[in-house]
Design a protein around this motif. Structure first.
Motif, PDB file in Angstrom:
ATOM      1  N   MET A   1       0.826  -1.212   0.000  1.00  0.00           N
ATOM      2  CA  MET A   1       0.000   0.000   0.000  1.00  0.00           C
ATOM      3  C   MET A   1       0.861   1.263   0.000  1.00  0.00           C
ATOM      4  N   ILE A   2       1.970   1.225   0.729  1.00  0.00           N
ATOM      5  CA  ILE A   2       2.895   2.362   0.697  1.00  0.00           C
ATOM      6  C   ILE A   2       3.439   2.539  -0.716  1.00  0.00           C
ATOM      7  N   GLY A   3       3.786   1.429  -1.365  1.00  0.00           N
ATOM      8  CA  GLY A   3       4.257   1.483  -2.744  1.00  0.00           C
ATOM      9  C   GLY A   3       3.224   2.092  -3.675  1.00  0.00           C
ATOM     10  N   LYS A   4       1.960   1.769  -3.463  1.00  0.00           N
ATOM     11  CA  LYS A   4       0.880   2.334  -4.283  1.00  0.00           C
ATOM     12  C   LYS A   4       0.881   3.858  -4.180  1.00  0.00           C
ATOM     13  N   TYR A   5       0.944   4.385  -2.966  1.00  0.00           N
ATOM     14  CA  TYR A   5       0.958   5.840  -2.779  1.00  0.00           C
ATOM     15  C   TYR A   5       2.134   6.467  -3.529  1.00  0.00           C
ATOM     16  N   LEU A   6       3.315   5.864  -3.403  1.00  0.00           N
ATOM     17  CA  LEU A   6       4.525   6.443  -3.992  1.00  0.00           C
ATOM     18  C   LEU A   6       4.525   6.341  -5.509  1.00  0.00           C
ATOM     19  N   ILE A   7       4.177   5.162  -6.043  1.00  0.00           N
ATOM     20  CA  ILE A   7       4.234   4.953  -7.490  1.00  0.00           C
ATOM     21  C   ILE A   7       3.183   5.795  -8.204  1.00  0.00           C
ATOM     22  N   GLU A   8       1.983   5.864  -7.648  1.00  0.00           N
ATOM     23  CA  GLU A   8       0.953   6.677  -8.290  1.00  0.00           C
ATOM     24  C   GLU A   8       1.307   8.164  -8.235  1.00  0.00           C
ATOM     25  N   ARG A   9       1.833   8.610  -7.091  1.00  0.00           N
ATOM     26  CA  ARG A   9       2.144  10.044  -6.951  1.00  0.00           C
ATOM     27  C   ARG A   9       3.322  10.464  -7.821  1.00  0.00           C
ATOM     28  N   LEU A  10       4.376   9.668  -7.824  1.00  0.00           N
ATOM     29  CA  LEU A  10       5.583  10.058  -8.546  1.00  0.00           C
ATOM     30  C   LEU A  10       5.539   9.680 -10.022  1.00  0.00           C
ATOM     31  N   ALA A  11       5.078   8.469 -10.315  1.00  0.00           N
ATOM     32  CA  ALA A  11       5.169   7.947 -11.673  1.00  0.00           C
ATOM     33  C   ALA A  11       3.861   8.022 -12.450  1.00  0.00           C
ATOM     34  N   GLY A  12       2.760   8.367 -11.777  1.00  0.00           N
ATOM     35  CA  GLY A  12       1.490   8.467 -12.469  1.00  0.00           C
ATOM     36  C   GLY A  12       0.970   7.146 -12.999  1.00  0.00           C
ATOM     37  N   LEU A  13       1.410   6.036 -12.412  1.00  0.00           N
ATOM     38  CA  LEU A  13       0.981   4.702 -12.832  1.00  0.00           C
ATOM     39  C   LEU A  13      -0.110   4.190 -11.900  1.00  0.00           C
ATOM     40  N   PRO A  14      -1.243   3.767 -12.433  1.00  0.00           N
ATOM     41  CA  PRO A  14      -2.277   3.186 -11.567  1.00  0.00           C
ATOM     42  C   PRO A  14      -1.781   1.886 -10.931  1.00  0.00           C
ATOM     43  N   VAL A  15      -2.024   1.752  -9.643  1.00  0.00           N
ATOM     44  CA  VAL A  15      -1.574   0.560  -8.904  1.00  0.00           C
ATOM     45  C   VAL A  15      -2.749  -0.002  -8.108  1.00  0.00           C
ATOM     46  N   ASP A  16      -2.961  -1.299  -8.224  1.00  0.00           N
ATOM     47  CA  ASP A  16      -3.918  -1.997  -7.364  1.00  0.00           C
ATOM     48  C   ASP A  16      -3.137  -2.860  -6.381  1.00  0.00           C
ATOM     49  N   VAL A  17      -3.523  -2.802  -5.120  1.00  0.00           N
ATOM     50  CA  VAL A  17      -2.920  -3.655  -4.092  1.00  0.00           C
ATOM     51  C   VAL A  17      -3.889  -4.792  -3.814  1.00  0.00           C
ATOM     52  N   GLU A  18      -3.408  -6.006  -3.975  1.00  0.00           N
ATOM     53  CA  GLU A  18      -4.277  -7.176  -3.863  1.00  0.00           C
ATOM     54  C   GLU A  18      -3.877  -8.058  -2.685  1.00  0.00           C
TER      55      GLU A  18
END
Length: 301
Positions: A1-18
């Motif tokens: 979930m931390i990775g989701k926050y960082l990747i979406e904010r910095l890289a603009g890539l949609p991330v789903d945490v499953e």
């Protein structure tokens, strides 16, 4: 979930945490061009491995963030990001957690640069910030004596609430999980903005509320949550940095960790919540390395 926050904010890539144990049973809608990343300490966790194989069968590219480079998961993925944290003896992972968050942070920065969303100067700045994490983590450990005293009070509780906003919400989940795992005290982690949507009903003088509140864009709102808890007789422990401490409500107990860039706040704030779980467990006489009913690697579903 931390990775989701960082990747979406910095890289603009949609991330789903499953949740791996649920993923392949719910008939997920998988799109071509998706990268499936497995996160595992052992690389042998049955449900994570099964989810990874499910993604491979659907034709997805796969990667793994794994601490055991010779594990099954490491051998089966297209791309391996080993954490090299060394053997993790305790069931409740601490250094593996820190290493995994570090790798996810590095991925977020690299993806942002690759996609042209940050220039070379900003990439260099963020890498420099990440390289400062070991020093700041060492400083963050200096709160241990204060945490030890706090733990004696927390050990008396039957329930504990953890609150955080942004990337501190997943860290609140981490704090609650560690306390449950090794001290056997019921704990829940919540997004602080959800406080009035239910959890505030649990607040009383017997339920400690641990609030993770760095000096970031959310600080004013988080302080408002703290004030609401105190107004209802709740006991608040505010984990913050020096600037946050100057703004802390008068009745909050404050634990101060080093100031840091928001990029590495999840790393710098994690030792305090992990140390709290550790010292509560020690105070209660529990085995912090081998908690009851738990295994180091869950190899069957």
């Amino acid at each position: 979930m931390i990775g989701k926050y960082l990747i979406e904010r910095l890289a603009g890539l949609p991330v789903d945490v499953e949740i791996a144990s649920e993923f392949r049973y719910r008939e997920p809608a998988i799109r071509p061009g998706t990268l499936a990343i497995a996160v595992s300490q052992s690389g042998e966790t049955a449900d994570t491995l099964a989810a990874l194989r499910f993604c491979k069968a659907k034709g997805l590219a796969t990667a793994a963030i794994v601490n055991a480079p010779d594990s099954t998961m490491s051998r089966e993925v297209d791309l391996l990001w080993p954490t090299h944290a060394g053997p993790e003896v305790g069931v409740a992972s601490t250094k593996a957690f820190t290493a995994q968050v570090t790798v996810l942070t590095a991925i977020a920065v690299a993806a942002a640069a690759q996609r042209g969303l940050i220039d070379e100067a900003e990439q260099a700045r963020l890498v420099s910030v990440l390289m400062e994490a070991p020093r700041l983590l060492a400083e963050a450990l200096q709160v241990e004596e204060e945490i030890r005293g706090l733990a004696q009070e927390i050990a008396k509780a039957r329930d504990v609430l953890y609150l955080g906003r942004g990337a501190m919400f997943p860290l609140a989940l981490e704090g609650a999980l560690k306390l449950k795992e090794i001290s056997y005290i019921h704990a829940e982690g919540y997004a602080a903005g959800e406080l009035k949507h239910g959890p505030i009903a649990l607040v009383d003088e017997a339920t400690p509320v641990i609030v993770i509140a760095p000096s970031d864009a959310y600080l004013d709102k988080t302080i408002s949550n703290i004030t609401q808890v105190i107004a209802r007789g709740g006991r608040v422990v505010m984990i913050t940095d020096p600037n946050g401490a100057r703004q802390a409500p008068e009745d909050a107990r404050v634990i101060i960790v080093p100031a840091c860039d928001p990029l590495i706040a999840p790393l710098v704030f994690s030792p305090s919540i992990q140390l709290l779980a550790y010292h509560v467990a020690v105070h209660k006489g529990a085995d912090v390395d081998q908690p009851r009913n738990l295994a180091k690697s869950v190899t069957v579903e």
